[in-house]
Scaffold this motif. Structure first.
Motif, short mmCIF file in Angstrom:
data_model
loop_
_atom_site.label_atom_id
_atom_site.label_comp_id
_atom_site.label_asym_id
_atom_site.label_seq_id
_atom_site.Cartn_x
_atom_site.Cartn_y
_atom_site.Cartn_z
N CYS A 96 0.99 -1.31 0.12
CA CYS A 96 0.14 -0.02 0.03
C CYS A 96 0.78 1.26 0.00
O CYS A 96 0.50 2.26 -0.79
N SER A 97 2.11 1.19 0.59
CA SER A 97 2.86 2.39 0.84
C SER A 97 3.45 2.49 -0.54
O SER A 97 3.49 3.61 -0.84
N GLN B 120 -1.79 9.65 0.05
CA GLN B 120 -1.39 8.82 1.48
C GLN B 120 -1.46 7.45 1.55
O GLN B 120 -2.47 6.62 0.91
N THR B 121 -0.71 6.81 2.46
CA THR B 121 -0.76 5.31 2.41
C THR B 121 -2.09 5.14 3.08
O THR B 121 -2.75 4.02 2.84
N THR B 122 -2.72 5.90 4.06
CA THR B 122 -4.14 5.59 4.58
C THR B 122 -5.13 5.55 3.66
O THR B 122 -6.20 4.82 4.00
N GLU B 123 -5.06 6.25 2.65
CA GLU B 123 -5.94 6.34 1.62
C GLU B 123 -6.00 5.10 0.80
O GLU B 123 -7.09 4.49 0.74
N THR C 235 -4.98 2.25 1.84
CA THR C 235 -5.23 1.11 2.79
C THR C 235 -6.93 1.15 2.83
O THR C 235 -7.48 0.10 2.70
N LYS C 236 -7.58 2.31 2.80
CA LYS C 236 -9.08 2.45 2.98
C LYS C 236 -9.59 1.78 1.44
O LYS C 236 -10.69 0.86 1.77
#
Length: 117
Positions: free
Chosen positions: A80-81, A90-93, A95-96
């Motif tokens: 994901c990163s 962003q990595t969190t985006e 991942t979501k």
């Protein structure tokens, strides 16, 4: 039922990796750290893999971005990163989005996939 991540990983093993006939061991692994005689990766039956194939293709028709992130993560093993860096997000985006794609696949396989105790 098995976890979605486990099913998708087994799907990758079934579709990408070549089977050599020793996927299901007939003896224990033996000493920890010793070279193993068998391949202990999980695989799906052809019927199960076809169910997952259909769910992933439905995801592609529904949302190409989610499909691209899911297949990049599972089939091409791009984290994901790394996807976030490539896409400028962003990595969190990422991942979501991956989680949403996994939930989509789960929703399409839950009724058709064999239940495991």
């Amino acid at each position: 039922m098995r976890e979605t991540k486990d099913i998708l990983t087994a799907w990758k093993n079934t579709r990408i990796l070549k089977r050599i006939g020793t996927e299901y061991p007939s003896k224990s692994a033996g000493i920890e750290g010793a070279v193993r005689d068998f391949d202990y990766r999980q695989y799906l039956t052809e019927e199960e893999a076809q169910i997952v194939d259909n769910a992933v293709l439905t995801l592609k028709a529904d949302n190409v971005e989610h499909w691209a992130i899911l297949t990049s993560f599972y089939l091409r093993e791009i984290s994901c990163s790394k996807q976030a860096r490539i896409l400028g997000k962003q990595t969190t985006e990422i991942t979501k989005i991956l989680l949403a794609a996994e939930c989509f696949v789960r929703g399409h396989i839950i009724e058709l996939f064999p239940k495991v105790a």
